[in-house]
Design an enzyme around this catalytic site. Structure first.
Site, PDB file in Angstrom:
ATOM      1  N   ASP A 109       0.581  -7.928   2.315  1.00  0.00           N
ATOM      2  CA  ASP A 109       0.804  -6.769   2.093  1.00  0.00           C
ATOM      3  C   ASP A 109       2.448  -6.312   1.890  1.00  0.00           C
ATOM      4  O   ASP A 109       2.634  -5.358   2.427  1.00  0.00           O
ATOM      5  CB  ASP A 109       0.129  -5.837   3.185  1.00  0.00           C
ATOM      6  CG  ASP A 109       0.363  -4.305   2.938  1.00  0.00           C
ATOM      7  OD1 ASP A 109       0.443  -4.026   1.563  1.00  0.00           O
ATOM      8  OD2 ASP A 109       0.224  -3.681   3.725  1.00  0.00           O
TER       9      ASP A 109
ATOM     10  N   HIS B   2       0.833  -1.144   0.050  1.00  0.00           N
ATOM     11  CA  HIS B   2      -0.116  -0.093   0.136  1.00  0.00           C
ATOM     12  C   HIS B   2       0.856   1.327   0.040  1.00  0.00           C
ATOM     13  O   HIS B   2       0.292   2.312  -0.423  1.00  0.00           O
ATOM     14  CB  HIS B   2      -0.991   0.067   1.145  1.00  0.00           C
ATOM     15  CG  HIS B   2      -0.512   0.234   2.649  1.00  0.00           C
ATOM     16  ND1 HIS B   2       0.076  -1.014   3.345  1.00  0.00           N
ATOM     17  CD2 HIS B   2      -0.018   1.343   3.321  1.00  0.00           C
ATOM     18  CE1 HIS B   2       0.378  -0.543   4.512  1.00  0.00           C
ATOM     19  NE2 HIS B   2       0.324   0.960   4.521  1.00  0.00           N
TER      20      HIS B   2
ATOM     21  N   SER C  92       4.545   2.794   7.794  1.00  0.00           N
ATOM     22  CA  SER C  92       4.371   1.569   7.024  1.00  0.00           C
ATOM     23  C   SER C  92       5.642   1.004   6.424  1.00  0.00           C
ATOM     24  O   SER C  92       6.272   1.870   5.663  1.00  0.00           O
ATOM     25  CB  SER C  92       2.808   1.815   6.100  1.00  0.00           C
ATOM     26  OG  SER C  92       1.936   1.894   6.696  1.00  0.00           O
TER      27      SER C  92
END
Length: 296
Positions: free
Chosen positions: A103, A72, A174
């Site tokens: 992910d 992402h 992230s």
């Protein structure tokens, strides 16, 4: 020696040893950070007009300079670049591995004849209560260090098995490495649940090792193909909603969380953030109803 004196001696001895352990632990983290920081990078992504799209974190996993981050982080990017702790920048050449469910993505940089400091990846899960350190770039603050413990390793649909940690994280974290006290990566920061910064989750290191090699795919091509697949998934919708919510567009985030829940009714994190968005919009009855779903 009397029993009283023996008791006092033992009590003093235990306190002394405990103090040494505390001092040792305090000294361990600076040494660990010094060891890990050179391998941690900040990732900038840009749209087709060259405007900054977003940023995240990542880290080198081999001397060639291959980088691990979250899917992402790169979605929607026309091009991207990686900046090292030494201030050097390299363009992202393409993607050479991915795990949609986890992910995770591995990227290769546009470089040659250069070696990089990198982090080893631990394939075994950390123990509950184990101390960990996170180094990343939350909210644009480069090379930020936080520490905490592993709260628990749990199964969280649709992410699968995740590591819950207490080390604070924020948007921009992230892709950050979660390392143990040996400096080995035990997980990759994926998301946070709540603003208390104690419910934070990482994808286990085992998934990095299990990334299947693939022919290099240019970033623009990859993000177009993967983006469609990602955005049709509950996880993709969820992260899209989060990115909008972090911009304080609570109304705009609602449909993404709602659609994610339609695709996966057991997605507790989507229920939670939907409730949060309702609450910020003053729709408290709807917020309470949804938040109950996140803890059932």
């Amino acid at each position: 020696m009397s029993k009283h004196r023996l008791f006092i001696f033992l009590l003093t001895f235990v306190a002394f040893i405990s103090g040494l352990s505390l001092v040792s632990a305090q000294r361990e983290i600076p040494a660990l950070v010094k060891k890990v920081k050179p391998a941690v990078v900040v990732i900038y992504t840009y749209d087709s007009n060259g405007e900054l799209l977003g940023q995240g974190s990542g880290f080198f996993v081999n001397a060639k300079g291959d980088v691990i981050t979250n899917i992402h982080v790169l979605l929607g990017a026309y091009r991207g670049e990686v900046k090292t702790s030494q201030g050097e920048s390299y363009f992202i050449k393409g993607v050479i591995g991915q795990d949609i469910e986890g992910d995770l993505v591995k990227i290769v940089l546009d470089i040659s004849d250069k070696t990089f400091p990198y982090l080893r990846v631990c394939t075994s899960l950390p123990e509950d209560g184990e101390r960990v350190v996170v180094i990343g770039h939350p909210l644009g603050l480069e090379q930020t260090v936080s520490d905490g413990i592993v709260s628990v390793v749990r199964y969280a649909p649709p992410l699968g098995q995740v590591i819950q940690i207490t080390a604070p994280i924020s948007p921009g974290s992230s892709g950050s490495p979660v390392v143990n006290m040996d400096g080995d990566v035990v997980g990759v920061v994926a998301l946070m649940l709540g603003k208390g910064q104690s419910l934070n989750f990482a994808i286990p290191g085992e998934k990095i090792v299990n990334l299947k090699p693939r022919k290099i795919q240019a970033l623009q091509e990859w993000t177009t193909v993967t983006g469609d697949e990602w955005l049709e998934s509950a996880k993709g919708l969820f992260f899209s909603g989060l990115s909008i919510l972090w911009e304080e567009d609570y109304e705009g985030a609602l449909p993404y969380f709602e659609e994610a829940i339609k695709k996966n009714p057991d997605f507790a994190e989507a229920h939670y953030w939907l409730g949060w968005a309702y609450s910020m919009l003053g729709r408290h009855k709807e917020a309470i109803k949804v938040l109950k779903e996140s803890i059932r």
